[in-house]
Scaffold this motif. Structure first.
Motif, short mmCIF file in Angstrom:
data_model
loop_
_atom_site.label_atom_id
_atom_site.label_comp_id
_atom_site.label_asym_id
_atom_site.label_seq_id
_atom_site.Cartn_x
_atom_site.Cartn_y
_atom_site.Cartn_z
N ALA A 1 0.84 -1.20 0.00
CA ALA A 1 0.00 0.00 0.00
C ALA A 1 0.87 1.25 0.00
CB ALA A 1 -0.90 0.01 1.24
N ILE A 2 0.56 2.16 -0.91
CA ILE A 2 1.20 3.47 -0.90
C ILE A 2 0.13 4.47 -0.49
CG2 ILE A 2 2.20 5.29 -2.31
CD1 ILE A 2 3.66 3.22 -3.87
N ALA A 3 0.34 5.06 0.68
CA ALA A 3 -0.52 6.13 1.18
C ALA A 3 0.35 7.37 1.33
CB ALA A 3 -1.15 5.75 2.51
N HIS A 4 -0.12 8.48 0.81
CA HIS A 4 0.65 9.72 0.75
C HIS A 4 -0.15 10.83 1.42
CE1 HIS A 4 1.95 13.41 -1.49
NE2 HIS A 4 3.13 12.89 -1.20
N HIS A 5 0.53 11.60 2.27
CA HIS A 5 -0.14 12.73 2.93
C HIS A 5 0.90 13.79 3.26
CE1 HIS A 5 -2.97 14.95 5.38
NE2 HIS A 5 -2.07 14.97 6.34
N ALA A 6 0.64 15.00 2.85
CA ALA A 6 1.49 16.15 3.19
C ALA A 6 2.96 15.90 2.86
CB ALA A 6 1.31 16.52 4.66
N LEU B 1 4.96 4.78 10.55
CA LEU B 1 5.45 6.15 10.56
C LEU B 1 5.29 6.77 9.18
CD1 LEU B 1 9.33 6.10 10.55
CD2 LEU B 1 7.99 4.04 10.34
N TRP B 2 5.33 8.08 9.14
CA TRP B 2 5.26 8.84 7.89
C TRP B 2 6.65 9.37 7.59
CZ3 TRP B 2 0.86 8.93 5.00
CH2 TRP B 2 -0.31 8.46 5.62
N VAL B 3 7.12 9.13 6.36
CA VAL B 3 8.49 9.48 5.98
C VAL B 3 8.48 10.17 4.62
CG1 VAL B 3 10.83 8.57 5.59
CG2 VAL B 3 9.32 7.42 7.22
N ASP B 4 9.31 11.21 4.49
CA ASP B 4 9.41 11.88 3.20
C ASP B 4 10.37 11.11 2.28
OD1 ASP B 4 12.20 13.45 3.07
OD2 ASP B 4 11.43 13.52 5.13
N PRO B 5 10.18 11.19 0.97
CA PRO B 5 10.99 10.39 0.05
C PRO B 5 12.48 10.75 0.07
CG PRO B 5 9.48 11.82 -1.16
CD PRO B 5 9.13 11.93 0.28
N GLU B 6 12.82 11.98 0.38
CA GLU B 6 14.24 12.36 0.43
C GLU B 6 14.97 11.60 1.54
OE1 GLU B 6 11.65 14.67 0.30
OE2 GLU B 6 11.93 14.85 -1.87
N THR B 7 14.31 11.42 2.66
CA THR B 7 14.90 10.65 3.76
C THR B 7 15.14 9.22 3.32
OG1 THR B 7 13.85 12.06 5.42
CG2 THR B 7 14.54 9.87 6.14
N LEU B 8 14.20 8.65 2.58
CA LEU B 8 14.35 7.27 2.10
C LEU B 8 15.49 7.15 1.10
CD1 LEU B 8 10.60 6.35 1.63
CD2 LEU B 8 12.12 5.71 3.51
N ARG B 9 15.58 8.11 0.19
CA ARG B 9 16.66 8.07 -0.80
C ARG B 9 18.04 8.20 -0.14
NH1 ARG B 9 12.82 10.86 -3.54
NH2 ARG B 9 12.01 9.77 -5.35
N ALA B 10 18.09 8.91 0.97
CA ALA B 10 19.36 9.11 1.67
C ALA B 10 19.80 7.88 2.45
CB ALA B 10 19.25 10.31 2.62
N SER B 11 18.88 6.93 2.66
CA SER B 11 19.20 5.73 3.45
C SER B 11 18.73 4.46 2.74
CB SER B 11 18.53 5.83 4.82
OG SER B 11 18.90 6.98 5.49
N VAL C 1 2.11 -6.50 -6.24
CA VAL C 1 1.13 -5.58 -6.78
C VAL C 1 1.04 -4.41 -5.80
CG1 VAL C 1 -1.26 -5.25 -7.53
CG2 VAL C 1 -0.13 -7.47 -7.85
N CYS C 2 1.37 -3.24 -6.29
CA CYS C 2 1.44 -2.05 -5.45
C CYS C 2 0.23 -1.16 -5.72
CB CYS C 2 2.75 -1.32 -5.75
SG CYS C 2 3.10 0.02 -4.63
N PHE C 3 -0.54 -0.91 -4.68
CA PHE C 3 -1.74 -0.08 -4.76
C PHE C 3 -1.46 1.28 -4.13
CE2 PHE C 3 -3.28 -4.40 -4.74
CZ PHE C 3 -4.42 -4.39 -5.52
N CYS C 4 -2.14 2.31 -4.62
CA CYS C 4 -2.15 3.58 -3.91
C CYS C 4 -3.58 3.85 -3.48
CB CYS C 4 -1.59 4.72 -4.76
SG CYS C 4 -2.55 5.13 -6.22
N GLY C 5 -3.70 4.63 -2.42
CA GLY C 5 -5.02 4.95 -1.92
C GLY C 5 -4.94 5.84 -0.71
N GLU C 6 -6.06 5.92 -0.01
CA GLU C 6 -6.11 6.79 1.15
C GLU C 6 -6.27 5.97 2.42
OE1 GLU C 6 -9.48 9.37 0.84
OE2 GLU C 6 -10.88 7.72 0.57
N VAL C 7 -5.77 6.54 3.52
CA VAL C 7 -5.94 5.92 4.83
C VAL C 7 -6.81 6.81 5.70
CG1 VAL C 7 -3.81 4.56 4.80
CG2 VAL C 7 -3.75 6.90 5.66
N TRP C 8 -7.49 6.21 6.63
CA TRP C 8 -8.31 6.91 7.60
C TRP C 8 -8.51 5.98 8.79
CZ3 TRP C 8 -10.29 3.61 4.22
CH2 TRP C 8 -11.39 2.86 4.57
N ASN C 9 -9.14 6.47 9.82
CA ASN C 9 -9.52 5.66 10.97
C ASN C 9 -8.32 4.96 11.60
OD1 ASN C 9 -11.31 4.54 12.86
ND2 ASN C 9 -11.57 2.69 11.64
N HIS C 10 -7.34 5.71 12.01
CA HIS C 10 -6.17 5.13 12.67
C HIS C 10 -6.55 4.63 14.07
CE1 HIS C 10 -2.03 5.47 14.63
NE2 HIS C 10 -1.96 4.50 13.74
#
Length: 150
Positions: free
Chosen positions: A11-16, A107-117, A84-93
């Motif tokens: 699952a790919i969930a993206h926010h902010a 956790l929520w992580v920005d892509p630059e942090t991932l590319r750096a590690s 199979v990689c899906f994108c979508g939204e998350v709610w109700n944590h």
């Protein structure tokens, strides 16, 4: 001997500007991955990604599109994965929900942090899915059809 690839979903969930990931133990190391896991018998791919996201991150996930289908051969494990990689939204944590074995936290992580590690990623599929998502790759959910017949 019958060869069988591991069929998995993610699952790919993206926010902010950040992506939902899980920190988990794999091969004795603490790594980052999308909420992901194996397809279970009788389960649709969409149902599998909804279930895995809930079990691993304590978020409900609504798939909206398919980002990609990836075949990866892990030479270290001598295994093939079809993801199979899906994108979508998350709610109700549900922060008090226990997470799957081996999962330390979501956790929520920005892509630059991932590319750096890159050594912190469970597999190259993690960054590939994010890169394809950011490039706008989207395929309709009905790309996969369940055909049930004897």
């Amino acid at each position: 001997m019958v060869w069988k690839p591991h069929v998995t979903v993610a699952a790919i969930a993206h926010h902010a500007g950040e992506f939902l990931l899980v920190e988990e133990y794999a091969g004795g190391q603490l790594v980052l991955n999308q909420p992901a896991g194996h397809l279970e018998p009788g389960e649709s791919l969409a149902d599998a990604v909804i279930r895995e996201t809930r079990e691993e991150s304590a978020w409900d996930f609504r798939p909206q599109a398919i980002v990609g289908v990836y075949r990866w051969f892990s030479a270290r494990r001598n295994e093939t994965f079809l993801r199979v990689c899906f994108c979508g939204e998350v709610w109700n944590h549900q922060p008090d929900q226990p997470l799957d074995d081996g999962i330390q936290r979501a956790l929520w992580v920005d892509p630059e942090t991932l590319r750096a590690s890159p050594g912190r990623l469970r597999s190259p599929l993690v960054m590939r899915g994010i890169d394809d998502f950011q490039a706008g790759c989207r395929y309709p959910l009905d790309l996969f059809q369940d055909v049930i017949a004897d």
